[in-house]
Design a protein around this motif. Structure first.
Motif, PDB file in Angstrom:
ATOM      1  N   HIS A   1      31.481  38.802  33.709  1.00 30.46           N
ATOM      2  CA  HIS A   1      31.069  38.803  35.109  1.00 30.46           C
ATOM      3  C   HIS A   1      29.916  39.777  35.302  1.00 30.46           C
ATOM      4  O   HIS A   1      29.817  40.786  34.608  1.00 30.46           O
ATOM      5  CB  HIS A   1      32.243  39.239  35.989  1.00 30.46           C
ATOM      6  CG  HIS A   1      31.975  39.177  37.458  1.00 30.46           C
ATOM      7  ND1 HIS A   1      31.895  37.989  38.154  1.00 30.46           N
ATOM      8  CD2 HIS A   1      31.777  40.161  38.375  1.00 30.46           C
ATOM      9  CE1 HIS A   1      31.663  38.242  39.427  1.00 30.46           C
ATOM     10  NE2 HIS A   1      31.572  39.550  39.591  1.00 30.46           N
ATOM     11  N   GLN A   2      29.055  39.457  36.252  1.00 26.72           N
ATOM     12  CA  GLN A   2      27.995  40.379  36.654  1.00 26.72           C
ATOM     13  C   GLN A   2      27.957  40.443  38.171  1.00 26.72           C
ATOM     14  O   GLN A   2      27.959  39.402  38.835  1.00 26.72           O
ATOM     15  CB  GLN A   2      26.635  39.929  36.115  1.00 26.72           C
ATOM     16  CG  GLN A   2      26.478  40.080  34.612  1.00 26.72           C
ATOM     17  CD  GLN A   2      25.110  39.650  34.117  1.00 26.72           C
ATOM     18  OE1 GLN A   2      24.291  39.111  34.872  1.00 26.72           O
ATOM     19  NE2 GLN A   2      24.859  39.873  32.844  1.00 26.72           N
ATOM     20  N   LEU A   3      27.912  41.664  38.718  1.00 29.86           N
ATOM     21  CA  LEU A   3      27.882  41.828  40.166  1.00 29.86           C
ATOM     22  C   LEU A   3      26.652  41.173  40.785  1.00 29.86           C
ATOM     23  O   LEU A   3      26.724  40.593  41.873  1.00 29.86           O
ATOM     24  CB  LEU A   3      27.904  43.313  40.528  1.00 29.86           C
ATOM     25  CG  LEU A   3      29.203  44.083  40.266  1.00 29.86           C
ATOM     26  CD1 LEU A   3      28.993  45.550  40.590  1.00 29.86           C
ATOM     27  CD2 LEU A   3      30.345  43.508  41.073  1.00 29.86           C
TER      28      LEU A   3
ATOM     29  N   MET B   1      34.933  46.660  31.099  1.00 28.44           N
ATOM     30  CA  MET B   1      35.070  47.027  32.514  1.00 28.44           C
ATOM     31  C   MET B   1      35.831  45.968  33.303  1.00 28.44           C
ATOM     32  O   MET B   1      36.747  46.283  34.067  1.00 28.44           O
ATOM     33  CB  MET B   1      33.699  47.256  33.143  1.00 28.44           C
ATOM     34  CG  MET B   1      33.762  47.708  34.593  1.00 28.44           C
ATOM     35  SD  MET B   1      32.135  47.998  35.335  1.00 28.44           S
ATOM     36  CE  MET B   1      31.565  46.308  35.557  1.00 28.44           C
ATOM     37  N   VAL B   2      35.476  44.688  33.129  1.00 25.55           N
ATOM     38  CA  VAL B   2      36.139  43.617  33.871  1.00 25.55           C
ATOM     39  C   VAL B   2      37.453  43.240  33.201  1.00 25.55           C
ATOM     40  O   VAL B   2      38.458  42.990  33.870  1.00 25.55           O
ATOM     41  CB  VAL B   2      35.220  42.384  34.001  1.00 25.55           C
ATOM     42  CG1 VAL B   2      35.885  41.322  34.868  1.00 25.55           C
ATOM     43  CG2 VAL B   2      33.869  42.774  34.583  1.00 25.55           C
ATOM     44  N   ALA B   3      37.463  43.213  31.876  1.00 27.59           N
ATOM     45  CA  ALA B   3      38.695  42.893  31.153  1.00 27.59           C
ATOM     46  C   ALA B   3      39.789  43.907  31.462  1.00 27.59           C
ATOM     47  O   ALA B   3      40.971  43.560  31.524  1.00 27.59           O
ATOM     48  CB  ALA B   3      38.424  42.830  29.653  1.00 27.59           C
ATOM     49  N   GLY B   4      39.402  45.155  31.680  1.00 25.55           N
ATOM     50  CA  GLY B   4      40.387  46.169  32.042  1.00 25.55           C
ATOM     51  C   GLY B   4      41.069  45.844  33.356  1.00 25.55           C
ATOM     52  O   GLY B   4      42.256  46.146  33.549  1.00 25.55           O
ATOM     53  N   ARG B   5      40.346  45.226  34.275  1.00 25.01           N
ATOM     54  CA  ARG B   5      40.935  44.821  35.561  1.00 25.01           C
ATOM     55  C   ARG B   5      42.058  43.806  35.334  1.00 25.01           C
ATOM     56  O   ARG B   5      43.135  43.913  35.911  1.00 25.01           O
ATOM     57  CB  ARG B   5      39.842  44.228  36.450  1.00 25.01           C
ATOM     58  CG  ARG B   5      40.327  43.428  37.662  1.00 25.01           C
ATOM     59  CD  ARG B   5      40.710  44.293  38.835  1.00 25.01           C
ATOM     60  NE  ARG B   5      40.788  43.473  40.056  1.00 25.01           N
ATOM     61  CZ  ARG B   5      40.589  43.926  41.292  1.00 25.01           C
ATOM     62  NH1 ARG B   5      40.333  45.194  41.492  1.00 25.01           N
ATOM     63  NH2 ARG B   5      40.667  43.120  42.329  1.00 25.01           N
ATOM     64  N   LEU B   6      41.808  42.784  34.495  1.00 23.95           N
ATOM     65  CA  LEU B   6      42.847  41.794  34.247  1.00 23.95           C
ATOM     66  C   LEU B   6      43.996  42.409  33.463  1.00 23.95           C
ATOM     67  O   LEU B   6      45.164  42.071  33.708  1.00 23.95           O
ATOM     68  CB  LEU B   6      42.270  40.579  33.512  1.00 23.95           C
ATOM     69  CG  LEU B   6      43.263  39.454  33.226  1.00 23.95           C
ATOM     70  CD1 LEU B   6      44.020  39.015  34.478  1.00 23.95           C
ATOM     71  CD2 LEU B   6      42.563  38.272  32.582  1.00 23.95           C
ATOM     72  N   TRP B   7      43.689  43.301  32.522  1.00 21.77           N
ATOM     73  CA  TRP B   7      44.754  44.020  31.800  1.00 21.77           C
ATOM     74  C   TRP B   7      45.671  44.705  32.809  1.00 21.77           C
ATOM     75  O   TRP B   7      46.899  44.591  32.726  1.00 21.77           O
ATOM     76  CB  TRP B   7      44.133  45.043  30.849  1.00 21.77           C
ATOM     77  CG  TRP B   7      45.114  45.947  30.178  1.00 21.77           C
ATOM     78  CD1 TRP B   7      45.791  45.707  29.006  1.00 21.77           C
ATOM     79  CD2 TRP B   7      45.556  47.242  30.629  1.00 21.77           C
ATOM     80  NE1 TRP B   7      46.625  46.763  28.713  1.00 21.77           N
ATOM     81  CE2 TRP B   7      46.496  47.720  29.688  1.00 21.77           C
ATOM     82  CE3 TRP B   7      45.238  48.037  31.722  1.00 21.77           C
ATOM     83  CZ2 TRP B   7      47.122  48.969  29.819  1.00 21.77           C
ATOM     84  CZ3 TRP B   7      45.859  49.270  31.859  1.00 21.77           C
ATOM     85  CH2 TRP B   7      46.786  49.726  30.917  1.00 21.77           C
TER      86      TRP B   7
END
Length: 281
Positions: free
Chosen positions: A28-30, A100-106
């Motif tokens: 993902h990119q903001l 950074m984004v994968a940590g959110r789903l984790w």
């Protein structure tokens, strides 16, 4: 064996054909919210499904609840079930943004009670560097039933405001140092940070190659930052509740469990002009 923090590319490759494993791409990119799907279509780890940071990992914005509000748990559970995540599924999450984004789903999976989730250490870059193949084929998906067991893993703005000046709260901000100080703010309308917060830029958890530092090194760094504070008093935040999850993962790797997330983070906090703002260090 289940993986609950990190997994390396070689181990993942050895399990590509394991029916009890599900790989999820969350690139993902903001600045370009279509980027992730386009990149996924061009090439992804074989067998990986795609979830979108805005549509799947976040809920609707109201203008006062931050840029990435938490998704509805039941809706996220249904989406996870659609792509084949059940109670016994080993999930592997990855991105190309240093986790950074994968940590959110984790974090989201653990919030819903699913511990069998690991982040691909080094992300897609580590997979490619190991000369492992990419695929543009959509994987066959076998729907499953995702069972939600909610955990007490977060706090809201009211909690932060209530305990802001007490010993019951230790706030850690994962944004870059310049944004923490109130410099170069280009994303949110107000510059600065929540008073009393300390800064731990999430990228400090990583080595130069993009992989996480060894657990012993992370533990030493985090213990120094905590300065005697219990992990259970720690509340992580960032700009919108995304990169803060990286710090929670780092603490978990370091053996310092029990910290929580303030999902609304700075983008929610600064939306209310009555809330205090600090600048500088």
């Amino acid at each position: 064996m289940s993986y609950t923090t990190l997994i390396d590319a070689a181990t993942l490759k050895a399990h590509l054909d394991d029916p009890d494993w599900r790989i999820i791409d969350v690139r993902h990119q903001l600045a370009n919210t279509a980027y992730g799907e386009q990149a996924y279509g061009a090439g992804h780890i074989p067998g990986a499904a795609f979830l979108h940071c805005d549509r799947d990992l976040s809920g609707p914005m109201t203008g006062k609840n931050g840029r990435h509000p938490l998704p509805d748990p039941e809706k996220l559970a249904a989406r996870l079930g659609e792509i084949g995540v059940g109670p016994q599924t080993q999930v592997v999450v990855y991105d190309d943004a240093q986790g950074m984004v994968a940590g959110r789903l984790w974090w989201l999976l653990r919030w819903l009670g699913h511990d069998r989730v690991a982040l691909l250490d080094g992300g897609l870059q580590a997979w490619v560097a190991a000369d492992h193949a990419l695929s543009s084929e959509l994987p066959p998906l076998r729907p499953a039933t995702f069972v939600v067991t909610m955990r007490d893993a977060l706090v809201d703005a009211g909690y932060v405001q209530t305990f802001l000046a007490t010993s019951r709260l230790y706030l850690i901000d994962a944004r870059g140092p310049d944004r923490f100080r109130g410099e170069n703010e280009t994303i949110d309308p107000v510059a600065g940070h929540i008073p009393g917060a300390v800064n731990r830029f999430f990228q400090l958890n990583l080595q130069a190659d993009g992989r996480f530092k060894p657990a012993a090194d992370l533990r030493a760094e985090w213990l120094a930052l905590l300065a005697g504070q219990s992990p259970e008093l720690v509340v992580h935040h960032c700009g919108s509740g995304i990169s803060a999850c990286h710090n929670i993962l780092a603490m978990e790797i370091a053996g310092l469990s029990g910290s929580r997330l303030y999902p609304g983070s700075w983008s929610e906090w600064c939306a209310d002009p009555a809330r205090p703002v600090a600048q500088g260090n």
